[in-house]
Design a protein around this motif. Structure first.
Motif, short mmCIF file in Angstrom:
data_model
loop_
_atom_site.label_atom_id
_atom_site.label_comp_id
_atom_site.label_asym_id
_atom_site.label_seq_id
_atom_site.Cartn_x
_atom_site.Cartn_y
_atom_site.Cartn_z
N VAL A 72 -103.89 -76.89 11.54
CA VAL A 72 -104.47 -75.55 11.34
C VAL A 72 -103.54 -74.50 11.92
N ARG B 58 -111.54 -71.74 10.80
CA ARG B 58 -111.27 -73.16 11.12
C ARG B 58 -110.65 -73.27 12.51
N THR C 268 -113.20 -72.71 15.24
CA THR C 268 -114.08 -73.88 15.38
C THR C 268 -113.40 -74.96 16.21
#
Length: 84
Positions: free
Chosen positions: A38, A68, A71
């Motif tokens: 990511v 993302r 998270t």
């Protein structure tokens, strides 16, 4: 002269802060492996956004990758908090 709108500058700045936080996750963490992918995607999107801030597809990528990343950081921090 910077012609990037302030809200895009703020988004880019938040993105770089997020990338730094993703990098700091413990290598022992389950989330560290996910964070690396990511983070790579986020950095590419940030670099593109700095070069082409007015491109809607570039901003859309940032708006997809950043949640993302948040998270992963949240879960990684939660996991670190459980250690005693």
């Amino acid at each position: 002269m910077n012609t990037t709108p302030p809200e895009i500058d703020a988004l880019i700045q938040m993105g770089w802060q997020l990338a730094a936080r993703l990098e700091r996750l413990s290598v022992d963490s389950f989330w560290a492996h996910r964070a690396s992918g990511v983070r790579r995607s986020l950095i590419r999107a940030l670099e593109d956004a700095q070069e082409q801030p007015a491109q809607p597809e570039v901003l859309a990528r940032l708006e997809t990758v950043m949640p993302r990343g948040y998270t992963i950081v949240e879960n990684g921090a939660r996991e670190m908090g459980d250690r005693k």
